[in-house]
Scaffold this motif. Sequence first.
Motif, mmCIF file in Angstrom:
data_model
loop_
_atom_site.group_PDB
_atom_site.id
_atom_site.type_symbol
_atom_site.label_atom_id
_atom_site.label_comp_id
_atom_site.label_asym_id
_atom_site.label_seq_id
_atom_site.Cartn_x
_atom_site.Cartn_y
_atom_site.Cartn_z
ATOM 1 N N HIS A 83 59.805 8.691 106.671
ATOM 2 C CA HIS A 83 60.146 7.332 106.273
ATOM 3 C C HIS A 83 59.477 7.002 104.944
ATOM 4 O O HIS A 83 58.290 7.285 104.736
ATOM 5 C CB HIS A 83 59.673 6.352 107.345
ATOM 6 N N VAL A 85 58.952 3.762 102.186
ATOM 7 C CA VAL A 85 58.992 2.311 102.061
ATOM 8 C C VAL A 85 58.561 1.921 100.663
ATOM 9 O O VAL A 85 57.659 2.534 100.086
ATOM 10 C CB VAL A 85 58.054 1.641 103.089
ATOM 11 N N ARG A 86 59.222 0.920 100.134
ATOM 12 C CA ARG A 86 58.811 0.353 98.853
ATOM 13 C C ARG A 86 58.585 -1.140 99.010
ATOM 14 O O ARG A 86 59.101 -1.768 99.939
ATOM 15 C CB ARG A 86 59.874 0.615 97.774
ATOM 16 N N TYR A 187 55.524 7.013 104.288
ATOM 17 C CA TYR A 187 54.879 5.841 104.863
ATOM 18 C C TYR A 187 53.889 6.223 105.946
ATOM 19 O O TYR A 187 52.881 5.555 106.145
ATOM 20 C CB TYR A 187 55.943 4.903 105.441
ATOM 21 N N THR A 272 63.318 1.492 103.830
ATOM 22 C CA THR A 272 62.894 0.096 103.927
ATOM 23 C C THR A 272 62.321 -0.381 102.599
ATOM 24 O O THR A 272 61.567 0.343 101.952
ATOM 25 C CB THR A 272 61.830 -0.078 105.031
ATOM 26 N N ASN A 274 60.168 -3.719 101.280
ATOM 27 C CA ASN A 274 59.427 -4.924 101.670
ATOM 28 C C ASN A 274 59.452 -5.966 100.550
ATOM 29 O O ASN A 274 59.448 -5.615 99.364
ATOM 30 C CB ASN A 274 57.969 -4.586 101.983
ATOM 31 N N ARG A 283 61.479 -7.798 105.049
ATOM 32 C CA ARG A 283 61.928 -6.475 104.623
ATOM 33 C C ARG A 283 63.408 -6.289 104.924
ATOM 34 O O ARG A 283 63.975 -6.994 105.759
ATOM 35 C CB ARG A 283 61.116 -5.374 105.310
ATOM 36 N N THR A 285 65.969 -3.048 105.874
ATOM 37 C CA THR A 285 66.059 -1.644 106.263
ATOM 38 C C THR A 285 67.509 -1.203 106.273
ATOM 39 O O THR A 285 68.376 -1.913 106.788
ATOM 40 C CB THR A 285 65.440 -1.415 107.653
#
Length: 373
Positions: A83, A85-86, A187, A272, A274, A283, A285
């Motif tokens: 996963h 995430v930014r 993540y 995802t 954020n 967030r 997704t």
Amino acid sequence: MRVDYLIVGAGFTGATLAERIASQLDKKVLVVDRRFHIGGNAYDEYDENGVLVHRYGPHIFHTSSKKVWDYLSRFTEWRPYYHRVRAVVEGKEIPLPFSLASLRKLFSERLADKLEEKLLAQFGYGSRVPILRLKEVQDEDLRFLADYVYRNVFEGYTLKQWGLRPEDLSPSVTGRVPILVSYDERYFQDPYQAMPREGYTVLFRRMLQHPNIRLLLGVDWREVEGEVRFDRLIFTGPIDEFFGYLHGPLPYRSLRFRFKHHPRPWFQEVGTVNYPNEHPFTRITEFKHLTGQAYLPHTAVVYEYPEAYEPGRNEPYYPVPREENEERLRLYQKEAEKLKTVLFAGRLGDYRYYNMDQAVARALKVFEEVARG
């Protein structure tokens, strides 16, 4: 109806205990859930456009426990998935957790070099430093970094998610979003990271298909309590609800979801994104990253809106870890100790912020206690 065990809740905790008791102890089990589906908050299904969506928000499986991994592998094949995430900070998308790569996205090369050198000297490569710990260091430059990350990444998201400032929460929460002293943009860093190839609902269906297990969905357990005879009860719902809020309600946070279909292959570059400061949601997704359905010409996303929990209106997702809540929980635990035939477990039964693998590990431990009698 006569069963050996009545289990309330068909999520990870309830399903694991039902499967173990039925298959290993050869006991009759009835699993009751007031929702009309199995899987608890990990429930997934195909939407009208064929995208496998998680109805209660994204569930990314990761664990460092080989025991948990091996157990669940009996019921699913896995699709390897890391996963990513930014977070949108000052108009830029940066990797989360905040890392050395994030430094490079936000600051000049000279400043990023300086901060990286000091992080490595102070904590070492690969360290995970809780943001509140970083705020306590003496170095002026690292304090600047801590204040920047706290203000732009951590504070706003925490206020939206929990309705509280980070300092007002247990370190068990604030420690979940550290600064990562490495260039690893995943993540999670657990050795086991994957998604059930056919989805979570299929995994649960296989767990619960043992002939000793019966399912009753769409009803509250108290509606059948007088009609079902059982030796022991395992309760995975809210412990305060079980006791009729005798010592007052335990607070939870809830979520509201908005699903949206897009008639194009992709919506965003990672699973995802954020939004710690802008927008009322926390967030977005995109499910195709999670499910591997890259072949679909369209996509689906979900927006998450945190909100207060109100019994009867929404679902209790997150126990709120604060000392004052722990004091109230201890009162309920004392009530539970008086009941010789009732066990409490799970995120709501234990009032603990468990990940999925932690819920399974807890259930396996409870089963060992049950098996010993």
